[in-house]
Motif scaffolding. Structure first.
Motif, PDB file in Angstrom:
ATOM      1  N   GLY A 161      12.262  -8.917  21.725  1.00 54.13           N
ATOM      2  CA  GLY A 161      13.685  -9.495  22.541  1.00 54.13           C
ATOM      3  C   GLY A 161      13.586  -8.638  24.029  1.00 54.13           C
ATOM      4  N   ALA A 162      13.652  -7.949  24.332  1.00 53.47           N
ATOM      5  CA  ALA A 162      13.734  -7.867  25.711  1.00 53.47           C
ATOM      6  C   ALA A 162      12.707  -8.214  26.313  1.00 53.47           C
ATOM      7  CB  ALA A 162      13.394  -5.616  25.559  1.00 53.47           C
ATOM      8  N   ASP A 163      13.270  -8.469  27.904  1.00 53.33           N
ATOM      9  CA  ASP A 163      12.384  -8.733  28.680  1.00 53.33           C
ATOM     10  C   ASP A 163      11.573  -7.620  29.664  1.00 53.33           C
ATOM     11  OD1 ASP A 163      13.161 -11.441  29.551  1.00 53.33           O
ATOM     12  OD2 ASP A 163      15.024 -10.896  28.662  1.00 53.33           O
ATOM     13  N   VAL A 164      11.861  -6.478  29.777  1.00 53.31           N
ATOM     14  CA  VAL A 164      11.943  -5.612  30.404  1.00 53.31           C
ATOM     15  C   VAL A 164      12.191  -4.667  29.101  1.00 53.31           C
ATOM     16  CG1 VAL A 164      11.553  -4.106  32.582  1.00 53.31           C
ATOM     17  CG2 VAL A 164      12.254  -6.552  32.244  1.00 53.31           C
ATOM     18  N   VAL A 165      10.707  -3.086  29.273  1.00 51.59           N
ATOM     19  CA  VAL A 165      11.079  -2.014  29.193  1.00 51.59           C
ATOM     20  C   VAL A 165      10.584  -0.926  29.928  1.00 51.59           C
ATOM     21  CG1 VAL A 165      10.114  -0.582  27.217  1.00 51.59           C
ATOM     22  CG2 VAL A 165      10.768  -2.904  26.568  1.00 51.59           C
ATOM     23  N   VAL A 166      10.417  -0.081  30.133  1.00 51.87           N
ATOM     24  CA  VAL A 166      10.443   0.941  30.855  1.00 51.87           C
ATOM     25  C   VAL A 166      10.766   2.495  30.568  1.00 51.87           C
ATOM     26  CG1 VAL A 166      11.038   1.892  33.317  1.00 51.87           C
ATOM     27  CG2 VAL A 166      11.812  -0.565  32.838  1.00 51.87           C
ATOM     28  N   MET A 167       9.551   2.748  30.016  1.00 52.59           N
ATOM     29  CA  MET A 167       9.651   4.575  29.642  1.00 52.59           C
ATOM     30  C   MET A 167       9.481   4.969  30.823  1.00 52.59           C
ATOM     31  SD  MET A 167       8.903   4.505  26.417  1.00 52.59           S
ATOM     32  CE  MET A 167       8.102   5.712  26.559  1.00 52.59           C
ATOM     33  N   ALA A 168      10.882   5.559  31.415  1.00 49.91           N
ATOM     34  CA  ALA A 168      11.260   7.218  32.209  1.00 49.91           C
ATOM     35  C   ALA A 168      11.028   8.065  31.431  1.00 49.91           C
ATOM     36  CB  ALA A 168      12.189   6.286  32.673  1.00 49.91           C
ATOM     37  N   ALA A 169      11.479   8.012  30.184  1.00 49.07           N
ATOM     38  CA  ALA A 169      11.408   9.471  29.123  1.00 49.07           C
ATOM     39  C   ALA A 169      10.263  10.562  29.825  1.00 49.07           C
ATOM     40  CB  ALA A 169      11.879   9.413  28.571  1.00 49.07           C
ATOM     41  N   ALA A 170      10.402  11.721  29.577  1.00 55.82           N
ATOM     42  CA  ALA A 170       9.301  12.656  29.677  1.00 55.82           C
ATOM     43  C   ALA A 170       9.263  13.191  28.126  1.00 55.82           C
ATOM     44  CB  ALA A 170       9.737  13.484  30.417  1.00 55.82           C
ATOM     45  N   VAL A 171       7.836  12.574  27.535  1.00 52.07           N
ATOM     46  CA  VAL A 171       7.934  12.084  26.415  1.00 52.07           C
ATOM     47  C   VAL A 171       6.502  13.649  26.036  1.00 52.07           C
ATOM     48  CG1 VAL A 171       7.561  11.239  23.836  1.00 52.07           C
ATOM     49  CG2 VAL A 171       8.895   9.360  25.825  1.00 52.07           C
ATOM     50  N   ALA A 172       6.915  14.165  24.977  1.00 53.90           N
ATOM     51  CA  ALA A 172       6.146  15.704  24.204  1.00 53.90           C
ATOM     52  C   ALA A 172       4.617  14.995  23.606  1.00 53.90           C
ATOM     53  CB  ALA A 172       6.589  16.377  23.328  1.00 53.90           C
ATOM     54  N   ASP A 173       3.689  15.315  25.016  1.00 53.33           N
ATOM     55  CA  ASP A 173       2.171  14.703  23.910  1.00 53.33           C
ATOM     56  C   ASP A 173       2.077  15.963  22.912  1.00 53.33           C
ATOM     57  OD1 ASP A 173       1.909  12.956  26.056  1.00 53.33           O
ATOM     58  OD2 ASP A 173       0.776  15.192  27.284  1.00 53.33           O
ATOM     59  N   PHE A 174       2.583  16.686  22.795  1.00 51.55           N
ATOM     60  CA  PHE A 174       2.214  17.142  21.515  1.00 51.55           C
ATOM     61  C   PHE A 174       4.018  17.917  20.449  1.00 51.55           C
ATOM     62  CE2 PHE A 174      -0.738  17.893  24.443  1.00 51.55           C
ATOM     63  CZ  PHE A 174      -2.213  18.089  23.280  1.00 51.55           C
ATOM     64  N   ARG A 175       3.524  18.778  19.095  1.00 51.24           N
ATOM     65  CA  ARG A 175       4.329  19.326  18.312  1.00 51.24           C
ATOM     66  C   ARG A 175       3.677  19.598  17.066  1.00 51.24           C
ATOM     67  NH1 ARG A 175       3.064  14.728  15.693  1.00 51.24           N
ATOM     68  NH2 ARG A 175       3.609  14.252  13.712  1.00 51.24           N
ATOM     69  N   PRO A 176       4.617  20.941  16.799  1.00 52.72           N
ATOM     70  CA  PRO A 176       4.121  21.880  15.676  1.00 52.72           C
ATOM     71  C   PRO A 176       3.756  21.214  15.290  1.00 52.72           C
ATOM     72  CG  PRO A 176       6.245  22.497  17.468  1.00 52.72           C
ATOM     73  CD  PRO A 176       6.197  21.242  17.179  1.00 52.72           C
ATOM     74  N   ASP A 177       2.860  21.737  14.215  1.00 54.86           N
ATOM     75  CA  ASP A 177       1.962  20.939  13.353  1.00 54.86           C
ATOM     76  C   ASP A 177       3.055  21.330  11.605  1.00 54.86           C
ATOM     77  OD1 ASP A 177       1.808  24.066  12.537  1.00 54.86           O
ATOM     78  OD2 ASP A 177      -0.047  23.078  11.747  1.00 54.86           O
ATOM     79  N   SER A 178       3.812  22.240  11.983  1.00 59.85           N
ATOM     80  CA  SER A 178       5.392  22.312  11.465  1.00 59.85           C
ATOM     81  C   SER A 178       6.696  23.285  11.861  1.00 59.85           C
ATOM     82  CB  SER A 178       4.684  23.050   9.913  1.00 59.85           C
ATOM     83  OG  SER A 178       4.425  24.168  10.435  1.00 59.85           O
ATOM     84  N   VAL A 179       7.310  22.670  11.340  1.00 61.17           N
ATOM     85  CA  VAL A 179       8.511  23.522  11.829  1.00 61.17           C
ATOM     86  C   VAL A 179       9.486  24.155   9.967  1.00 61.17           C
ATOM     87  CG1 VAL A 179      11.129  22.656  12.265  1.00 61.17           C
ATOM     88  CG2 VAL A 179       9.137  21.351  12.845  1.00 61.17           C
ATOM     89  N   ALA A 180       9.155  25.953  10.760  1.00 54.01           N
ATOM     90  CA  ALA A 180      10.142  26.736  10.051  1.00 54.01           C
ATOM     91  C   ALA A 180      11.369  26.129   9.665  1.00 54.01           C
ATOM     92  CB  ALA A 180      10.014  28.010  10.881  1.00 54.01           C
TER      93      ALA A 180
END
Length: 406
Positions: free
Chosen positions: A266-285
């Motif tokens: 329902g938004a008129d505008v979506v602005v993706m200004a965040a710096a979003v990580a391209d990668f993540r660890p395959d597991s979290v200790a």
């Protein structure tokens, strides 16, 4: 140095005007405080005089040889009324000149900005809304009030925005003119992501980035000032929420992804200004990774995160505008704009805001310099300026592409 008239209305929020005065003078402006008589019942003239270095008066009869009720308005670069009470808005809309402040408003040729503060019922009353509409029709900027705690136990719309936000918007008007705060987003719903996502390695450590969220904050602040209903999906930003903005706090890319998709409906505008990580660890200790011994990790395996921007473009309804950001550096394969045009083609956004982040530029700094790439590849440079000024330029471009409402 700009000459600012700081008008102060007679409400309990007048105490915040002293903080605003300090912020404006620290930015190098010459500020003349013109309070109403009621305002001086909340904050004394001595406080305003000490902080501004200028005399304070409420009456047209003071300093008659200067003809202050005419000269103050004529020589100002900006008149900023903070707080603007219901009574003061009514007198300004009626063209009254029964004290020094209202007389100054009638003689000002510069931009005039009103920052309302009053009880919710007073703000929502049809008389106040008519007065606000009248002032806006005449060219004044009337900001929407913040939502929050009022006097006593009550809460709701009518709270005075924080001094830092008002000072930033004052700078914007001085730099770009009152049109930078035109009410052209009224009735529009805007979703903005800001900050930088963090991907956990263990309970203590994470993979992150240098994004401060300042540009996203500026986009949200300016959009709210231009009348939009704003939701800010904030990834790890330690800053007060801009006035009139609902904040959804997230940490990881997956959390941001879930929140943005939910809010984009329902938004008129979506602005993706965040710096979003391209990668993540395959597991979290489950416990902190330690040096030494058999448990010491020998490598870090990464997996690719979903491309949130591409997903938003694919899912957007008719008429929705999607804006992306590209933080780029040049390399052997091409310069910043070469990489940005390739990203524009991959993402399919309506507008791409390009940052050259070489040598640590942009991150954490109060100013910015960007290039706007339209969907057809047309490039428009926005020169170095404060991030609110850059935000206004971005919104100018976005508004121009929104479908006209019937």
């Amino acid at each position: 140095m700009s000459r600012i008239v700081l008008g102060v209305g007679g409400g309990v929020a007048a105490y915040k005007s002293a903080l605003l005065l300090r912020a404006l003078t620290e930015r190098g402006h010459d500020v003349r405080v013109v309070p109403t008589a009621s305002a001086l019942r909340f904050v004394g003239a001595a406080t305003f005089e000490a902080l501004s270095g200028n005399p304070v008066s409420t009456e047209v009869w003071d300093d008659v040889p200067e003809v202050a009720h005419v000269r103050i308005g004529q020589t100002a670069d900006l008149v900023l009324v903070n707080p603007a009470t219901a009574d003061l808005l009514a007198r300004a809309a009626a063209g009254r000149a029964d004290d020094l402040l209202t007389a100054t408003l009638l003689t000002a040729h510069c931009p005039v900005v009103f920052v309302p503060a009053m009880h919710t019922e007073m703000w929502l009353h049809p008389a106040t809304q008519d007065n606000v509409a009248t002032l806006r029709r005449r060219g004044s900027v009337v900001l929407p009030p913040a939502v929050g705690r009022l006097t006593g136990p009550d809460s709701g719309p009518g709270r005075l925005p924080e001094p830092a936000d008002v000072a930033a918007l004052a700078e914007l008007v001085l730099a770009a003119g009152p049109g930078a705060l035109a009410q052209d987003l009224t009735g529009r719903r805007v979703v903005i992501s800001a900050g930088g996502t963090r991907e956990a390695l263990d309970p203590v450590r994470f993979l992150g980035n240098r994004s401060s969220g300042r540009q996203g904050w500026a986009l949200a602040r300016v959009a709210a000032a231009r009348g939009a209903d704003v939701v800010l999906v904030a990834a790890n930003v330690d800053a007060p929420a801009p006035f009139g903005v609902r904040v959804v706090a997230v940490e990881s890319t997956e959390q941001l992804r879930t929140a943005v998709h939910a809010e984009a409906t329902g938004a008129d505008v979506v602005v993706m200004a965040a710096a979003v990580a391209d990668f993540r660890p395959d597991s979290v200790a489950g416990t902190k990774l330690k040096k030494g011994g058999a448990a010491e990790p020998s490598e870090l395996r990464l997996v690719r995160n979903p491309d949130v921007l591409v997903e938003l473009v694919a899912a957007r309804p008719a008429g929705q505008r999607v804006v992306g950001f590209a933080a780029e550096t040049g390399d052997a394969e091409g310069d910043v704009l070469t990489h940005a045009r390739a990203k524009l083609a991959r993402k399919g956004v309506d507008l791409l805001v390009v940052n050259d982040v070489s040598a640590g530029r942009v991150f954490g700094r109060p100013d910015n310099e960007v290039t706007l790439l339209d969907a057809d590849g047309t490039a428009t440079a926005v020169p170095a300026a404060g991030k609110d000024v850059v935000a206004a330029a971005i919104w100018d471009r976005v508004v121009g592409g929104l479908p006209v409402r019937a």
